[in-house]
Design a protein around this motif. Structure first.
Motif, short mmCIF file in Angstrom:
data_model
loop_
_atom_site.label_atom_id
_atom_site.label_comp_id
_atom_site.label_asym_id
_atom_site.label_seq_id
_atom_site.Cartn_x
_atom_site.Cartn_y
_atom_site.Cartn_z
N UNK A 118 0.86 -1.18 0.00
CA UNK A 118 0.00 0.00 0.00
C UNK A 118 0.89 1.22 0.00
N UNK A 119 0.36 2.31 -0.53
CA UNK A 119 1.16 3.54 -0.56
C UNK A 119 0.26 4.75 -0.71
N UNK A 120 0.78 5.86 -0.22
CA UNK A 120 0.18 7.18 -0.43
C UNK A 120 1.32 8.07 -0.89
N UNK A 126 9.51 20.25 -5.83
CA UNK A 126 10.54 19.23 -6.05
C UNK A 126 10.60 18.18 -4.95
N UNK A 127 9.63 18.19 -4.03
CA UNK A 127 9.60 17.19 -2.96
C UNK A 127 8.44 16.21 -3.17
N UNK A 128 8.72 14.94 -2.92
CA UNK A 128 7.70 13.90 -2.97
C UNK A 128 7.79 13.12 -1.67
N UNK A 129 6.65 12.89 -1.05
CA UNK A 129 6.59 12.10 0.18
C UNK A 129 5.79 10.84 -0.11
N UNK A 130 6.36 9.71 0.26
CA UNK A 130 5.69 8.43 0.06
C UNK A 130 5.59 7.74 1.41
N UNK A 150 9.16 7.93 3.13
CA UNK A 150 10.33 8.42 2.40
C UNK A 150 10.03 9.82 1.89
N UNK A 151 10.97 10.71 2.12
CA UNK A 151 10.86 12.08 1.61
C UNK A 151 11.96 12.27 0.58
N UNK A 152 11.54 12.52 -0.65
CA UNK A 152 12.47 12.68 -1.76
C UNK A 152 12.54 14.14 -2.18
N UNK A 153 13.74 14.57 -2.56
CA UNK A 153 13.89 15.82 -3.30
C UNK A 153 14.33 15.41 -4.70
N UNK A 154 13.59 15.90 -5.68
CA UNK A 154 13.77 15.47 -7.07
C UNK A 154 14.48 16.56 -7.90
N UNK A 155 15.19 16.09 -8.91
CA UNK A 155 15.74 16.99 -9.92
C UNK A 155 15.83 16.20 -11.22
#
Length: 184
Positions: A118-120, A126-130, A150-155
């Motif tokens: 399961x996931x949200x 530029x941030x994604x939280x899963x 998980x907290x991602x910073x994307x580029x």
């Protein structure tokens, strides 16, 4: 009544002392600022939506049995931090270091790989939280279940920074309890 437009670099006579013209100038400045903010917000919203789609699609492939999640999503120079305390907590610099020192030792002790069940997913610029739950079976046959955030910073569609929160005692228990496979 004719309308007078004052040039910005040289205001018309009387603008500084005329309260109506000052109010119109102030309104025009506010509207220009708001238009700029809306344009920037539109870019941030589009960036967020794109980043969210990229991460969610990678999770879908992983849940369906794919095994390229980290190579696909992580930038080569990612900085991945496992938050908390314990033997597995720490910062890994570079995808290879993270894979070699955190992912591979754990995966080698699993009879079936951990899969997201399961996931949200949320995104802001530029941030994604899963927030997700994973399940698998350890090499000794015991079930492994864990909850992650998980907290991602994307580029450029890749994760360049990650902060991972999970139940570290459950993760470390697998590493402690299940022997590493013999080197070939």
């Amino acid at each position: 009544m004719p309308t007078t437009i004052a040039r910005i670099d040289r205001p018309a006579a009387g603008v500084a002392t005329n309260p109506v013209l000052r109010a119109r100038c102030a309104i025009a400045i506010v509207m220009l600022a708001a238009a700029g903010a809306c344009a920037a917000a539109g870019t941030s919203q589009a960036e967020a939506a794109g980043n969210r789609r990229i991460v969610d699609a990678a999770f879908q492939r992983w849940a369906a049995g794919g095994n390229g999640f980290f190579n696909e999503l992580l930038h080569e120079d990612v900085v991945w931090t496992i938050e908390g305390s314990g033997p597995s907590a720490g910062t890994y610099r570079g995808r290879k270091a993270f894979m070699d020192r955190a992912v591979a030792p754990f995966a080698a002790r699993m009879a079936t790989p951990v899969r997201p069940v399961s996931r949200q997913v949320w995104a802001d610029a530029d941030h994604v939280i899963v927030r997700w739950k994973g399940e698998g079976t350890a090499g000794d046959g015991q079930a492994y279940r864990n909850s992650y955030a998980w907290i991602f910073r994307m580029r450029g569609g890749r994760v360049i920074e990650a902060s991972a929160f999970l139940d570290l005692p459950a993760y470390d228990d697998v590493l402690r309890r299940v022997p590493a496979p013999a080197a070939r």
